[in-house]
Design a protein around this motif. Structure first.
Motif, PDB file in Angstrom:
ATOM      1  N   GLY A   1       6.208  -2.134   1.386  1.00 30.71           N
ATOM      2  CA  GLY A   1       6.301  -0.843   1.739  1.00 30.71           C
ATOM      3  C   GLY A   1       7.450  -0.694   2.893  1.00 30.71           C
ATOM      4  O   GLY A   1       7.609  -1.815   3.705  1.00 30.71           O
TER       5      GLY A   1
ATOM      6  N   GLY B   1       8.224   4.034   2.421  1.00 34.12           N
ATOM      7  CA  GLY B   1       7.210   4.573   1.466  1.00 34.12           C
ATOM      8  C   GLY B   1       7.793   5.617   0.499  1.00 34.12           C
ATOM      9  O   GLY B   1       6.781   6.368   0.005  1.00 34.12           O
TER      10      GLY B   1
ATOM     11  N   ALA C   1       6.975   3.355   6.341  1.00 37.46           N
ATOM     12  CA  ALA C   1       5.978   3.776   5.474  1.00 37.46           C
ATOM     13  C   ALA C   1       4.715   4.299   5.939  1.00 37.46           C
ATOM     14  O   ALA C   1       3.971   5.401   5.556  1.00 37.46           O
TER      15      ALA C   1
END
Length: 205
Positions: free
Chosen positions: A124, A127, A157
């Motif tokens: 991540g 995102g 993220a």
């Protein structure tokens, strides 16, 4: 040795994490690069990683709280495929863009409206790829409120997913990995400082 410490050292020894100067797919510059696509080439560590994801999902939301595992190609899909076999859960995946042949589907797999999914990916960062998948799932009237990654780069993220009412969980993050490698005398003080600075600067933006 706990999994995260063992995994951090493995990432460095296998070359799955590198330190220096890199250009990411997003166009951003980074002082490190994580490539978890290397992990399936090491079956023991790959199995341990998949088990760690399974345990985290079980601990945070419970394996009965969702009907399907959803992922995005390509690295996340490899992890999710193994996870689906371990948990005996059906698997779907979401393309980055609609294919221009066949059925033109964005979501691959058979899933009815109203199904609950847990989203799984490898890393991540902001995102971005997860957000695209979340939109596609919601547009298809599929319920998604949790996402899991192996490594969180801590560059937005979590906050970006929270804005879509999706909670992000991770096995570990770049600061934890870096601190472990520094404690083990694998990563020098200067590089650790550069990583912390990158994380801090991404929080400001």
């Amino acid at each position: 040795m706990d999994f995260v410490k063992e995994f951090a050292i493995f990432l460095q020894e296998s070359g799955a994490i590198k330190f220096g100067n890199f250009r990411l797919s997003s166009g951003k510059d980074s002082v490190y690069y994580i490539d978890l696509r290397l992990v399936p080439s090491f079956p023991h560590q790959f199995r341990e990683m998949v088990k760690a994801v399974q345990n985290l999902i079980s601990e945070k939301i419970g394996l009965d709280s969702f009907d399907y595992i959803a992922s995005v190609p390509t690295s996340g899909l490899v992890i999710s495929s193994a996870l689906a076999m371990e948990t005996v859960k059906p698997l779907i995946y979401i393309r980055q863009k609609i294919k221009d042949y066949g059925t033109g589907s964005l979501i691959e797999g058979k899933i009815p409206e109203g199904s609950r999914v847990v989203l799984v990916d490898d890393v991540g960062t902001t995102g971005h790829s997860l957000l695209g998948a979340i939109k596609a799932l919601k547009d298809a009237k599929i319920v998604v409120d949790s996402a899991f990654v192996i490594v969180n780069r801590l560059e937005g993220a979590r906050e970006n997913l929270e804005a879509e009412k999706v909670k992000l969980y991770e096995i570990t993050d770049i600061l934890t990995i870096s601190n472990i490698l520094h404690t083990e005398n694998i990563l020098d003080e200067q590089t650790l400082g550069r990583i912390k600075k990158q994380v801090d600067s991404s929080k400001i933006k």
